[in-house]
Design an enzyme around this catalytic site. Structure first.
Site, PDB file in Angstrom:
ATOM      1  N   LYS A  84       0.860  -1.190   0.000  1.00 58.38           N
ATOM      2  CA  LYS A  84       0.000   0.000   0.000  1.00 58.38           C
ATOM      3  C   LYS A  84       0.896   1.239   0.000  1.00 58.38           C
ATOM      4  O   LYS A  84       1.939   1.250   0.665  1.00 58.38           O
ATOM      5  CB  LYS A  84      -0.879  -0.061   1.259  1.00 58.38           C
ATOM      6  CG  LYS A  84      -1.880   1.047   1.420  1.00 58.38           C
ATOM      7  CD  LYS A  84      -2.718   0.797   2.666  1.00 58.38           C
ATOM      8  CE  LYS A  84      -3.787   1.841   2.894  1.00 58.38           C
ATOM      9  NZ  LYS A  84      -4.644   1.530   4.060  1.00 58.38           N
ATOM     10  N   SER A 162      -9.380   1.356   3.177  1.00 52.32           N
ATOM     11  CA  SER A 162      -8.561   2.219   2.352  1.00 52.32           C
ATOM     12  C   SER A 162      -7.451   1.484   1.593  1.00 52.32           C
ATOM     13  O   SER A 162      -6.832   2.081   0.718  1.00 52.32           O
ATOM     14  CB  SER A 162      -7.932   3.313   3.221  1.00 52.32           C
ATOM     15  OG  SER A 162      -7.045   2.736   4.174  1.00 52.32           O
ATOM     16  N   SER A 186      -9.614  -1.074   7.239  1.00 58.03           N
ATOM     17  CA  SER A 186      -8.971  -0.900   5.930  1.00 58.03           C
ATOM     18  C   SER A 186      -8.283  -2.144   5.376  1.00 58.03           C
ATOM     19  O   SER A 186      -7.881  -2.155   4.215  1.00 58.03           O
ATOM     20  CB  SER A 186      -7.968   0.250   5.988  1.00 58.03           C
ATOM     21  OG  SER A 186      -8.644   1.462   6.154  1.00 58.03           O
TER      22      SER A 186
END
Lengths: 467, 69
Positions: A84, A162, A186
């Site tokens: 990420k 996210s 997330s």
């Protein structure tokens, strides 16, 4: 140059490493093949933030040398992965998914990247995410520098947030595994929406040094992969104490399947209404079948209830207060206005006004939540619930739809700092659903054992989207 | 064109971020006036405060973080 069948892109970590060891392909060939796929298909899902092909191929050469000399470092050696884009990797930008940070560079890798590099894993790219991990409370899926995360199962739907890119990249076979982060949902959300397995570790088990802080007392880094076992292999490599992270517990995870508890001796707590009234109607048949699959393994299901606290207001207050401090400069400079989502901008601005007494009250109630969860886990060994109450939402839909039932295990589990695993457990239409299992702190081996048993009895985790 | 590690500069990255367009049409334009979003977020803050106030706390309960010297 070998030709790569689709199978290898969806293979387990063990299968991929076995291919290298058996000389069916070299690590360099494998890395190039995954880079090609990530660069070609990543933009299709708005999953790719940055390709790291050159450094990846260099690393792969080194790894091939190690294999030739029989220097075996770990089960992840030679296996490509991506992270990420809030996890720093030296030499490229780390954008935090947000325009004000589009040119941000770090000179050093994050602790988790260093650990994976030491294990011989090959970092091939950075994956998209919701801007600033969505701490300000975004309203639309397009709250990201890379555009809305697109779900490989249906491109008109969101991949979740996210860790959006991590979810869609693993689901579409662009990387065998990825790292995501969770402050409140997330990892579990994109894992459930994209039909992959995601593990949110116990708070403090994995160092966050070199990662974007959103909430110091809630942030966790964890693996997203095709199976519970793959998550365990990755967690073993990234866990461990770190003086550079004040939240580090100093503990390490050792994957010990040989000492896994006998699952028929364990009690699984669940609230039956979570699987009926707590989920949207089209998801109920799949969740009912998932519970049947759990029962068919001979596991003991015990009815229980989560403690009753205002979990969502608590987690929102804590994130808002801590994020308000983290992004004070962003607000003061006015650059917060460059973010994509208006609601998120307003949320970060308003975070400057959270009162200390409200933050401390939330943190004091959090102590009670921890105590109540400890009591819950005296009675049951693991907790089961739907990871989310709906399949992935449409890209065009606002995310604050009041008709969507809340899923208390996400804010509650994050407040308590306990680990959780999201397992693919069926479909609602063409979209996957996730079953969440949570356990007491540092019970990751127990969770993985339960996840492996579930995945040995079902094949949801082996389904592939129409890439 | 996706940025590759070898050709990066801070300036090119900042510029690349300006005309960024996703591969699918995104969510509908966010037409709510900014003032409304601020009002909604302020209202949420009040709602959270009210929800937290409903929980009974004794003075003995310490916050869930520990400072270690």
């Amino acid at each position: 140059m070998p030709t790569f069948e689709n199978d290898i892109f969806f293979g387990s970590i063990a299968e991929i490493q076995a291919g290298i060891k058996a000389r069916r392909f070299s690590c360099v060939e494998l890395t190039r093949a995954f880079c090609d796929r990530l660069e070609r298909l990543g933009p299709r899902y708005n999953a790719l933030a940055l390709s790291l092909r050159e450094s990846a191929v260099r690393k792969a050469h080194d790894v091939d040398g190690d294999f030739l000399r029989d220097r075996i470092r770990s089960p992840l050696q030679g296996v490509p992965y991506a992270v990420k884009d809030l996890i720093a990797a030296a030499g490229g930008p780390t954008t935090w998914g947000a325009k004000p940070y589009a040119a941000q560079m770090f000179n050093e890798d994050a602790a988790v990247v260093k650990r994976l590099s030491k294990a011989g894993a090959v970092l091939i790219g950075k994956l998209s995410m919701v801007e600033l991990a969505g701490g300000g409370g975004y309203r639309f899926a397009n709250a990201s520098l890379q555009g809305p995360g697109i779900n490989p199962w249906d491109r008109s739907h969101w991949s979740g947030g996210s860790s959006s890119g991590s979810g869609s990249a693993v689901a579409a076979g662009l990387v065998p595994y990825a790292l995501g982060s969770e402050t409140s949902g997330s990892i579990l959300t994109p894992s459930a929406y994209c039909g992959i397995t995601g593990l949110r570790p116990t708070y403090g088990l994995v160092s966050r040094a070199g990662c974007m802080p959103l909430s110091w007392t809630l942030d966790k880094i964890g693996p997203m992969a095709h199976s519970a076992e793959d998550c365990a292999l990755v967690l073993e490599a990234i866990s461990g104490g770190d003086n550079d992270d004040p939240g580090s517990s100093g503990k390490r995870f050792y994957y010990t399947p040989q000492f896994a508890p006998k699952l028929t001796d364990l009690k699984f707590g669940y609230n039956p209404s979570d699987f009926t009234d707590g989920v949207v109607e089209q998801a109920r048949p799949a969740f009912s079948q998932a519970l049947d699959a759990v029962r068919s393994l001979g596991l003991k299901l015990v009815e229980a209830k989560l403690p009753d606290f205002p979990f969502s207001p608590m987690v929102a207050t804590i994130i808002s207060a801590e994020m308000g401090s983290v992004f004070e400069e962003l607000v003061a400079s006015g650059k917060v206005d460059e973010l994509a989502d208006k609601r998120q901008i307003a949320g970060i601005q308003v975070s400057q006004e959270v009162l200390a007494k409200d933050y401390l009250r939330a943190m004091r109630i959090r102590r009670l939540v921890q105590q109540e969860f400890a009591k819950l886990f005296w009675d049951v060994d693991l907790w089961l619930s739907p990871a989310l109450s709906t399949p992935a939402t449409r890209l065009s839909e606002p995310l604050d739809n009041p008709a969507i039932p809340p899923t208390p295990i996400i804010p509650a589990g994050n407040l308590a700092g306990i680990p959780a695993l999201s397992l693919p457990c069926g479909f609602a239409g063409n979209l996957p659903l996730g079953l969440a299992a949570a356990g007491p702190p540092y019970s990751e081996n127990r969770l993985i054992a339960a996840g492996k048993a579930f995945q040995s009895a079902t094949d949801w985790h082996k389904r592939r989207p129409p890439v | 064109m996706w940025p590759m590690a070898a050709k990066l500069s801070r300036r090119s990255l900042a510029l690349a971020a300006l005309p960024f367009t996703p591969s699918l049409p995104p969510a509908p334009a966010q037409t709510t006036p900014a003032g409304d979003d601020l009002a909604i977020q302020h209202q949420k803050l009040e709602q959270w405060r009210a929800a937290l106030a409903n929980v009974k706390l004794t003075t003995a309960v310490q916050p869930a973080f520990v400072f270690k010297a």
